[in-house]
Write a protein that holds these residues in place. Structure first.
Motif, mmCIF file in Angstrom:
data_model
loop_
_atom_site.group_PDB
_atom_site.id
_atom_site.type_symbol
_atom_site.label_atom_id
_atom_site.label_comp_id
_atom_site.label_asym_id
_atom_site.label_seq_id
_atom_site.Cartn_x
_atom_site.Cartn_y
_atom_site.Cartn_z
ATOM 1 N N ILE A 135 0.793 -1.222 0.000
ATOM 2 C CA ILE A 135 0.000 0.000 0.000
ATOM 3 C C ILE A 135 0.829 1.277 0.000
ATOM 4 C CG2 ILE A 135 -1.986 -1.083 1.079
ATOM 5 C CD1 ILE A 135 -1.220 0.479 3.666
ATOM 6 N N SER A 136 2.087 1.189 0.485
ATOM 7 C CA SER A 136 2.858 2.425 0.576
ATOM 8 C C SER A 136 4.347 2.144 0.713
ATOM 9 C CB SER A 136 2.381 3.229 1.790
ATOM 10 O OG SER A 136 3.171 4.376 1.981
ATOM 11 N N ASP A 143 -1.444 4.041 8.484
ATOM 12 C CA ASP A 143 -1.329 2.915 7.549
ATOM 13 C C ASP A 143 -0.925 1.645 8.293
ATOM 14 O OD1 ASP A 143 -1.867 4.616 5.414
ATOM 15 O OD2 ASP A 143 0.248 4.860 4.860
ATOM 16 N N ARG A 144 0.039 1.776 9.196
ATOM 17 C CA ARG A 144 0.508 0.613 9.955
ATOM 18 C C ARG A 144 -0.610 0.032 10.825
ATOM 19 N NH1 ARG A 144 5.345 3.003 9.114
ATOM 20 N NH2 ARG A 144 5.521 4.601 10.677
ATOM 21 N N LEU A 145 -1.322 0.899 11.512
ATOM 22 C CA LEU A 145 -2.397 0.434 12.385
ATOM 23 C C LEU A 145 -3.503 -0.236 11.577
ATOM 24 C CD1 LEU A 145 -3.785 0.190 15.133
ATOM 25 C CD2 LEU A 145 -4.727 2.486 14.762
ATOM 26 N N MET A 146 -3.945 0.409 10.525
ATOM 27 C CA MET A 146 -5.023 -0.166 9.710
ATOM 28 C C MET A 146 -4.588 -1.476 9.061
ATOM 29 S SD MET A 146 -7.664 1.506 10.246
ATOM 30 C CE MET A 146 -8.700 0.692 9.042
ATOM 31 N N SER A 147 -3.350 -1.549 8.595
ATOM 32 C CA SER A 147 -2.844 -2.787 7.991
ATOM 33 C C SER A 147 -2.835 -3.918 9.006
ATOM 34 C CB SER A 147 -1.436 -2.573 7.431
ATOM 35 O OG SER A 147 -1.466 -1.648 6.383
ATOM 36 N N GLU A 148 -2.426 -3.614 10.221
ATOM 37 C CA GLU A 148 -2.404 -4.645 11.256
ATOM 38 C C GLU A 148 -3.817 -5.093 11.627
ATOM 39 O OE1 GLU A 148 -0.966 -5.384 15.855
ATOM 40 O OE2 GLU A 148 -0.243 -3.602 14.808
ATOM 41 N N LEU A 149 -4.718 -4.141 11.789
ATOM 42 C CA LEU A 149 -6.089 -4.491 12.157
ATOM 43 C C LEU A 149 -6.783 -5.318 11.075
ATOM 44 C CD1 LEU A 149 -7.226 -1.107 13.747
ATOM 45 C CD2 LEU A 149 -6.756 -3.256 14.950
ATOM 46 N N ILE A 150 -6.643 -4.895 9.832
ATOM 47 C CA ILE A 150 -7.274 -5.619 8.720
ATOM 48 C C ILE A 150 -6.636 -6.996 8.548
ATOM 49 C CG2 ILE A 150 -7.602 -5.624 6.206
ATOM 50 C CD1 ILE A 150 -9.469 -3.707 7.717
ATOM 51 N N SER A 151 -5.318 -7.063 8.641
ATOM 52 C CA SER A 151 -4.629 -8.356 8.504
ATOM 53 C C SER A 151 -5.047 -9.312 9.609
ATOM 54 C CB SER A 151 -3.113 -8.152 8.520
ATOM 55 O OG SER A 151 -2.709 -7.391 7.420
ATOM 56 N N THR A 152 -5.169 -8.807 10.824
ATOM 57 C CA THR A 152 -5.600 -9.643 11.951
ATOM 58 C C THR A 152 -6.998 -10.193 11.698
ATOM 59 O OG1 THR A 152 -4.246 -8.380 13.505
ATOM 60 C CG2 THR A 152 -6.061 -9.673 14.439
ATOM 61 N N ALA A 153 -7.912 -9.320 11.319
ATOM 62 C CA ALA A 153 -9.286 -9.764 11.069
ATOM 63 C C ALA A 153 -9.341 -10.758 9.909
ATOM 64 C CB ALA A 153 -10.177 -8.552 10.773
ATOM 65 N N PHE A 154 -8.577 -10.486 8.857
ATOM 66 C CA PHE A 154 -8.585 -11.353 7.685
ATOM 67 C C PHE A 154 -8.034 -12.742 8.015
ATOM 68 C CE2 PHE A 154 -6.712 -12.816 3.621
ATOM 69 C CZ PHE A 154 -7.903 -12.965 2.934
ATOM 70 N N ILE A 155 -6.889 -12.795 8.664
ATOM 71 C CA ILE A 155 -6.287 -14.093 9.009
ATOM 72 C C ILE A 155 -7.195 -14.859 9.961
ATOM 73 C CG2 ILE A 155 -4.379 -15.186 10.287
ATOM 74 C CD1 ILE A 155 -3.760 -14.461 7.347
#
Length: 191
Positions: A135-136, A143-155
């Protein structure tokens, strides 16, 4: 000198996998594993160094391989668009689920207080790094926070699907919807 036999080794591994899958590592019983593999307990110790050695043999390949798979794919795939990249990652993860389904569940749910208890976090961290890189080139804190939150939910969504025991075709249909939900226009939604 006595040699270890592959069929005995394989029976012990299968019985151990079933025992740890059903009861977890701590509640798993080495005597039950021996009985279910048709091997005397003393003979089991010739093949594996107790419960921990057997756990290592069962889960270590998945523990090491799956996070590396995520990062290796990101290294060799130059697709800059996260929305294009994620289906490739999903295919690789589904192949890993086919190979290591029980082992992944053991790692995620049945390895508390072992050296493997961080597997889910390790997998999330790998996906988070990939998402950030896609993404960047210069991610900010948001960006870091949103990436971690989305990745956690997705996995965790993927792991829940694996726990439910869906066949691959059903998983693929559901994951297609998850990909849209989590990653369609991801960069635009971050801003």
């Amino acid at each position: 000198m006595r040699y270890k036999k592959k069929d005995i080794n394989d029976r012990i591994l299968e019985a151990g996998r079933d025992e740890y899958f059903a009861k977890g590592f701590r509640a798993g019983n080495i005597s039950a594993i021996a009985a279910n593999s048709g091997v005397p307990v003393g003979n089991l110790y010739r093949y594996f160094d107790g419960k921990s050695g057997l756990l290592d043999a069962i889960v270590k390949p998945a523990y090491n391989e799956i996070p590396k798979l995520v990062e290796n794919l990101a290294t060799y795939d130059t697709t800059p668009d996260l929305e294009e990249y994620m289906p490739k990652l999903i295919k690789e993860l589904l192949d890993a689920f086919d190979r290591y389904g029980k082992e992944i569940i053991i790692l995620c749910d049945k390895c508390a207080t072992t050296r493997y208890e961080d597997f889910s976090e390790k997998l999330v961290a790998s996906v988070t790094r990939v998402v950030l890189n896609k993404i960047s080139a210069d991610p900010n804190d948001s960006d870091r926070l949103m990436s971690e939150l989305i990745s956690t939910a997705f996995i965790h969504s993927l792991l829940d699907l694996l726990r439910k025991g869906f066949d691959r075709a059903t998983m693929e249909r559901i994951i297609e919807k998850l990909l849209v939900f989590y990653f369609r226009d991801f960069n635009d939604r971050l801003r």
